[in-house]
Scaffold this motif. Sequence first.
Motif, mmCIF file in Angstrom:
data_model
loop_
_atom_site.group_PDB
_atom_site.id
_atom_site.type_symbol
_atom_site.label_atom_id
_atom_site.label_comp_id
_atom_site.label_asym_id
_atom_site.label_seq_id
_atom_site.Cartn_x
_atom_site.Cartn_y
_atom_site.Cartn_z
ATOM 1 N N THR A 1 0.825 -1.205 0.000
ATOM 2 C CA THR A 1 0.000 0.000 0.000
ATOM 3 C C THR A 1 0.859 1.253 0.000
ATOM 4 O OG1 THR A 1 -1.745 -1.182 1.168
ATOM 5 C CG2 THR A 1 -1.848 1.199 1.223
ATOM 6 N N LYS A 2 1.875 1.271 0.833
ATOM 7 C CA LYS A 2 2.759 2.435 0.877
ATOM 8 C C LYS A 2 3.528 2.571 -0.445
ATOM 9 C CE LYS A 2 3.184 2.819 5.884
ATOM 10 N NZ LYS A 2 1.782 3.102 5.956
ATOM 11 N N LEU A 3 3.930 1.439 -1.017
ATOM 12 C CA LEU A 3 4.620 1.475 -2.305
ATOM 13 C C LEU A 3 3.698 2.039 -3.387
ATOM 14 C CD1 LEU A 3 7.067 0.879 -4.089
ATOM 15 C CD2 LEU A 3 6.215 -1.474 -4.331
ATOM 16 N N ALA A 4 2.437 1.634 -3.406
ATOM 17 C CA ALA A 4 1.480 2.156 -4.383
ATOM 18 C C ALA A 4 1.323 3.664 -4.221
ATOM 19 C CB ALA A 4 0.131 1.459 -4.223
ATOM 20 N N THR A 5 1.256 4.132 -2.983
ATOM 21 C CA THR A 5 1.130 5.564 -2.717
ATOM 22 C C THR A 5 2.357 6.323 -3.212
ATOM 23 O OG1 THR A 5 -0.235 5.072 -0.780
ATOM 24 C CG2 THR A 5 0.738 7.271 -0.896
ATOM 25 N N VAL A 6 3.531 5.765 -2.959
ATOM 26 C CA VAL A 6 4.779 6.394 -3.400
ATOM 27 C C VAL A 6 4.846 6.426 -4.931
ATOM 28 C CG1 VAL A 6 7.288 6.042 -3.511
ATOM 29 C CG2 VAL A 6 6.114 5.947 -1.318
ATOM 30 N N LEU A 7 4.489 5.324 -5.562
ATOM 31 C CA LEU A 7 4.508 5.281 -7.026
ATOM 32 C C LEU A 7 3.575 6.342 -7.615
ATOM 33 C CD1 LEU A 7 4.543 1.416 -7.561
ATOM 34 C CD2 LEU A 7 6.346 3.015 -8.238
ATOM 35 N N ALA A 8 2.393 6.491 -7.023
ATOM 36 C CA ALA A 8 1.453 7.511 -7.499
ATOM 37 C C ALA A 8 2.047 8.904 -7.333
ATOM 38 C CB ALA A 8 0.126 7.398 -6.759
ATOM 39 N N ALA A 9 2.680 9.154 -6.208
ATOM 40 C CA ALA A 9 3.281 10.465 -5.942
ATOM 41 C C ALA A 9 4.445 10.751 -6.886
ATOM 42 C CB ALA A 9 3.747 10.548 -4.494
ATOM 43 N N LEU A 10 5.124 9.715 -7.324
ATOM 44 C CA LEU A 10 6.249 9.878 -8.245
ATOM 45 C C LEU A 10 5.805 9.959 -9.708
ATOM 46 C CD1 LEU A 10 8.853 7.432 -6.635
ATOM 47 C CD2 LEU A 10 8.892 9.935 -6.611
ATOM 48 N N GLY A 11 4.497 9.915 -9.934
ATOM 49 C CA GLY A 11 3.985 10.014 -11.294
ATOM 50 C C GLY A 11 3.958 8.702 -12.051
ATOM 51 N N GLU A 12 4.153 7.618 -11.349
ATOM 52 C CA GLU A 12 4.117 6.281 -11.963
ATOM 53 C C GLU A 12 2.702 5.708 -11.817
ATOM 54 O OE1 GLU A 12 6.487 4.684 -13.607
ATOM 55 O OE2 GLU A 12 8.007 6.229 -13.307
ATOM 56 N N GLY A 13 1.729 6.395 -12.430
ATOM 57 C CA GLY A 13 0.323 6.043 -12.267
ATOM 58 C C GLY A 13 -0.016 4.614 -12.639
ATOM 59 N N ALA A 14 0.515 4.125 -13.749
ATOM 60 C CA ALA A 14 0.190 2.768 -14.197
ATOM 61 C C ALA A 14 0.694 1.731 -13.197
ATOM 62 C CB ALA A 14 0.781 2.512 -15.575
ATOM 63 N N LYS A 15 1.921 1.909 -12.724
ATOM 64 C CA LYS A 15 2.474 0.970 -11.739
ATOM 65 C C LYS A 15 1.723 1.072 -10.412
ATOM 66 C CE LYS A 15 7.205 0.851 -13.503
ATOM 67 N NZ LYS A 15 8.605 1.217 -13.214
ATOM 68 N N ALA A 16 1.404 2.302 -10.002
ATOM 69 C CA ALA A 16 0.660 2.498 -8.752
ATOM 70 C C ALA A 16 -0.704 1.845 -8.851
ATOM 71 C CB ALA A 16 0.523 3.987 -8.456
ATOM 72 N N ARG A 17 -1.350 2.016 -9.967
ATOM 73 C CA ARG A 17 -2.680 1.442 -10.185
ATOM 74 C C ARG A 17 -2.625 -0.079 -10.157
ATOM 75 N NH1 ARG A 17 -7.172 3.454 -11.297
ATOM 76 N NH2 ARG A 17 -8.760 2.262 -12.375
ATOM 77 N N GLN A 18 -1.614 -0.639 -10.806
ATOM 78 C CA GLN A 18 -1.440 -2.094 -10.822
ATOM 79 C C GLN A 18 -1.216 -2.619 -9.396
ATOM 80 O OE1 GLN A 18 1.905 -3.339 -13.180
ATOM 81 N NE2 GLN A 18 1.377 -5.487 -13.055
ATOM 82 N N GLU A 19 -0.398 -1.925 -8.640
ATOM 83 C CA GLU A 19 -0.126 -2.319 -7.253
ATOM 84 C C GLU A 19 -1.411 -2.235 -6.418
ATOM 85 O OE1 GLU A 19 2.447 -3.931 -4.568
ATOM 86 O OE2 GLU A 19 3.096 -3.300 -6.558
ATOM 87 N N ALA A 20 -2.169 -1.143 -6.593
ATOM 88 C CA ALA A 20 -3.417 -0.967 -5.841
ATOM 89 C C ALA A 20 -4.420 -2.061 -6.196
ATOM 90 C CB ALA A 20 -4.000 0.413 -6.119
ATOM 91 N N MET A 21 -4.513 -2.409 -7.471
ATOM 92 C CA MET A 21 -5.445 -3.466 -7.887
ATOM 93 C C MET A 21 -5.068 -4.810 -7.279
ATOM 94 S SD MET A 21 -7.972 -2.285 -9.578
ATOM 95 C CE MET A 21 -8.686 -3.699 -10.386
ATOM 96 N N SER A 22 -3.782 -5.108 -7.220
ATOM 97 C CA SER A 22 -3.374 -6.396 -6.628
ATOM 98 C C SER A 22 -3.669 -6.412 -5.125
ATOM 99 C CB SER A 22 -1.907 -6.702 -6.915
ATOM 100 O OG SER A 22 -1.060 -5.846 -6.205
ATOM 101 N N ILE A 23 -3.536 -5.269 -4.462
ATOM 102 C CA ILE A 23 -3.872 -5.175 -3.044
ATOM 103 C C ILE A 23 -5.364 -5.411 -2.853
ATOM 104 C CG2 ILE A 23 -4.055 -3.590 -1.076
ATOM 105 C CD1 ILE A 23 -1.529 -2.166 -2.307
ATOM 106 N N LEU A 24 -6.177 -4.767 -3.689
ATOM 107 C CA LEU A 24 -7.634 -4.867 -3.560
ATOM 108 C C LEU A 24 -8.153 -6.258 -3.914
ATOM 109 C CD1 LEU A 24 -8.496 -1.336 -4.913
ATOM 110 C CD2 LEU A 24 -8.760 -2.155 -2.562
ATOM 111 N N GLN A 25 -7.419 -7.002 -4.709
ATOM 112 C CA GLN A 25 -7.804 -8.392 -4.983
ATOM 113 C C GLN A 25 -7.636 -9.245 -3.735
ATOM 114 O OE1 GLN A 25 -5.509 -9.563 -8.392
ATOM 115 N NE2 GLN A 25 -6.849 -8.497 -9.828
ATOM 116 N N GLU A 26 -6.630 -8.909 -2.939
ATOM 117 C CA GLU A 26 -6.403 -9.629 -1.683
ATOM 118 C C GLU A 26 -7.382 -9.195 -0.605
ATOM 119 O OE1 GLU A 26 -4.068 -12.075 -0.953
ATOM 120 O OE2 GLU A 26 -3.764 -12.075 -3.118
ATOM 121 N N SER A 27 -7.612 -7.887 -0.527
ATOM 122 C CA SER A 27 -8.458 -7.325 0.517
ATOM 123 C C SER A 27 -9.210 -6.133 -0.069
ATOM 124 C CB SER A 27 -7.594 -6.906 1.708
ATOM 125 O OG SER A 27 -8.388 -6.387 2.730
#
Length: 196
Positions: A103-129
């Motif tokens: 979750t923190k990595l997804a937030t950092v990726l979004a803040a760094l402008g890596e929207g696609a990677k952040a989104r992918q990370e967030a989706m994998s988190i939401l699949q788990e929980s």
Amino acid sequence: MNPLRGITLPITLGLLLTTLLLGCGAGEKKKMRILERADRYFKTGEYDKAKIEYLNLLRIDRNDATAIQQLGFIWFEEGAILQAYPYLSRARELVPDNIAVSTKLATVLAALGEGAKARQEAMSILQESADQEEALLVLADTARTDEEIEETQEQLRRIPEEKDLYYHLAWATLAIRQGDLAYAQGELEEALKSDP
């Protein structure tokens, strides 16, 4: 042939093995002491001292997952996302099932402008929980296209409406992206009610 020579070799090997085993035990004890100090500093918010101890631990074991993770968390809490990124990324590799790290990595990726990677990370988190609040917010924050907005709305619809702050902030973010400022205002008011 010297009869002591046959006995000396096994005794020497035994002493060497004992020394190695005792040395490993001492090294583990040292690591535990450092980790205990570091964790104590972390819990009390003494981040500078905690950083020093976690870095000392990494000098002993450069792949210590706890030290790497905690350094990432400290930098994240201090708002130093550039410093947090390599630690959180490495922690994610070492402990892939840790939702807090992801979750923190997804937030950092979004803040760094890596929207696609952040989104992918967030989706994998939401699949788990499905109700991971910060991941929902990252998902909403990174939705740019109509398809991504719809995908995020579908994810939000799976969450019970009484959900708190992040739920309403995510809906407000999507409403702003779609230009529906009245709906965004309503969601922001709900967010304030849930967490004044």
